[in-house]
Design a protein around this motif. Structure first.
Motif, short mmCIF file in Angstrom:
data_model
loop_
_atom_site.label_atom_id
_atom_site.label_comp_id
_atom_site.label_asym_id
_atom_site.label_seq_id
_atom_site.Cartn_x
_atom_site.Cartn_y
_atom_site.Cartn_z
N GLU A 23 0.82 -1.20 0.00
CA GLU A 23 0.00 0.00 0.00
C GLU A 23 0.86 1.26 0.00
O GLU A 23 0.57 2.23 -0.72
CB GLU A 23 -0.94 0.00 1.21
N LEU A 24 1.94 1.25 0.78
CA LEU A 24 2.82 2.42 0.80
C LEU A 24 3.59 2.53 -0.51
O LEU A 24 3.90 3.64 -0.97
CB LEU A 24 3.79 2.35 1.99
N GLN A 25 3.90 1.40 -1.13
CA GLN A 25 4.58 1.44 -2.43
C GLN A 25 3.75 2.20 -3.46
O GLN A 25 4.30 2.95 -4.27
CB GLN A 25 4.82 0.02 -2.93
N THR A 26 2.44 2.06 -3.41
CA THR A 26 1.58 2.78 -4.34
C THR A 26 1.73 4.28 -4.18
O THR A 26 1.74 5.03 -5.17
CB THR A 26 0.11 2.36 -4.13
N THR A 27 1.87 4.75 -2.94
CA THR A 27 2.06 6.19 -2.72
C THR A 27 3.41 6.64 -3.28
O THR A 27 3.52 7.75 -3.81
CB THR A 27 1.97 6.55 -1.23
N ALA A 28 4.43 5.80 -3.16
CA ALA A 28 5.74 6.14 -3.70
C ALA A 28 5.71 6.17 -5.22
O ALA A 28 6.30 7.06 -5.86
CB ALA A 28 6.79 5.13 -3.22
N ASP A 29 5.03 5.19 -5.83
CA ASP A 29 4.93 5.15 -7.29
C ASP A 29 4.33 6.45 -7.81
O ASP A 29 4.82 7.03 -8.79
CB ASP A 29 4.07 3.97 -7.74
N ASP A 30 3.27 6.90 -7.17
CA ASP A 30 2.60 8.12 -7.62
C ASP A 30 3.51 9.33 -7.42
O ASP A 30 3.70 10.14 -8.34
CB ASP A 30 1.30 8.32 -6.84
#
Length: 408
Positions: free
Chosen positions: A372-379
């Motif tokens: 879930e935190l990876q998704t924030t980093a990707d964005d």
């Protein structure tokens, strides 16, 4: 994340049912053909208990893992990752204490201190058995560096000068494929944070103890900005796999990526591939390296904890590690120092040396935090690559998104 995708596979058996008859259950996410068959043969070599090997497609395994562990009749041993994910399950009381394997003549007793730290929970108990891992580095072609008259860099200033020199020779200094695989951008974020703020801050940041909008991360992004003129402009439309091609054909000079890059380099070019560590930015900061680590943990509710420990000791043995790596045709490294690596390529032996000398081992952004935190980093990071002047807004939005993840 940070490795080639494992796809397909079928489940054999239930979603975590124990053997219930003295048979140990090993629940595996290794559903790709080569590692699945390699693990099957390694398990067949174990003769102290009967073992049922359940192989589950990785995304199904990932989604159902909490259910496996919280079941009243869980699998005894499960494949997965070291680091934050294992520590989280340990904190919730799901994992068996494996400290005996890490002491005395235990199977993991002579593993490196960095691996011990990576396998230890917040209470100081070892709860994971790492059996293979791979390194990240700045990969390049030796023949290209020879043609350009350049050398690997050890300091950040030298690295920027190296990038400028390669660009002056008509090549893009840095490959990075973030089209369809945006997580690749986290590689540079992780390493810059490790080199500037150190491993403790990095882990704390990914655990929600610091702000992505704070001064420490802003300094990371300023360093990241220094790299932007040197990235291959096609990288935003390429996957990580596609971005290997410009490195191979020498239209790009370097690529920060995991050792799995070797899977896509033509066999007759492999001997020309080399790497160096991400350069030092602050000499006072100990050098940590990213080394995503795979292995096993055991359920705290196993009906046969001694049997589970016995199976884990077998899986951690140098013989089992060597057989698994060879049969799976993997570029991964063994965690046991007793594995005979004399037949490994010079590149792999150099990777082993890098990790053995590292002050600490981290995983990758999502393995040290969550998907879930990876998704924030990707964005955040892909927005930054496209619009670096919007960094203030991007970091504020990143912190807001991260806060929602941590509060959920």
């Amino acid at each position: 994340m940070g490795a080639a995708a494992v796809l397909g596979g079928c489940a054999t058996g239930g979603g975590g049912d124990s053997g219930g008859d003295g048979t140990l259950v090993l629940q595996s996410s290794l559903s790709d053909e080569a590692p699945r068959q390699a693990l099957t043969e390694v398990v067949d070599d174990y003769d102290e208990h009967d073992v049922t090997l359940n192989t589950i497609a990785i995304e199904t395994f990932r989604a159902q893992l909490p259910s496996y562990l919280s079941s009243g009749n869980p699998p005894d041993v499960l494949t997965w990752y070291a680091g934050a994910v294992a520590r989280d399950y340990a904190q919730r009381g799901f994992l068996l204490d494996l400290s005996d394997l890490w002491s005395g003549d235990g199977a993991c007793a002579n593993f490196s201190d960095a691996l011990r730290e990576l396998s230890t929970d917040d209470a100081g108990q070892q709860i994971f058995v790492p059996t293979n891992y791979y390194w990240w580095g700045v990969f390049y072609r030796r023949s290209a560096f020879d043609e350009w008259g350049v050398q690997p860099a050890e300091t950040w200033d030298d690295f920027l000068a190296l990038c400028a020199e390669i660009q002056g020779q008509g090549a893009d200094p840095l490959a990075m494929g973030t089209g369809g695989t945006p997580w690749v951008a986290s590689g540079w974020f992780d390493y810059l944070n490790l080199r500037i703020n150190g491993v403790d801050f990095h882990r704390e940041l990914l655990a929600g103890e610091h702000s992505f909008d704070g001064p420490e991360v802003r300094e990371v992004m300023e360093r990241y900005r220094e790299l932007l003129p040197y990235f291959d402009p096609n990288g935003r439309s390429q996957s990580w796999q596609d971005a290997v091609t410009p490195l191979v054909n020498k239209s790009a000079g370097m690529y920060l990526i995991g050792a799995f890059i070797t899977q896509l380099v033509p066999e007759d070019e492999l001997d020309d591939i080399d790497f160096f560590r991400v350069p030092v930015i602050d000499s006072a900061v100990p050098l940590a390296e990213e080394a995503p680590t795979d292995g096993y943990f055991a359920s705290a509710n196993s009906t046969d904890p001694e049997g589970a420990m016995s199976l884990l000791a077998h899986l951690a043995s140098p013989e089992a590690q060597q057989k698994f790596i060879e049969l799976s045709a993997s570029s991964n490294l063994p965690t046991s120092p007793d594995v005979d690596t004399s037949s490994f390529s010079p590149l792999v032996q150099k990777g082993i040396e890098l990790l053995n000398e590292s002050a600490a081992i981290t995983q990758f952004f999502n393995r040290d935090s969550s998907d879930e935190l990876q998704t924030t980093a990707d964005d955040a990071l892909t927005r930054f690559l496209d619009r670096p002047d919007d960094v203030d807004t991007i970091l504020a939005d990143w912190q807001s998104a991260a806060a929602r993840v941590f509060s959920s």
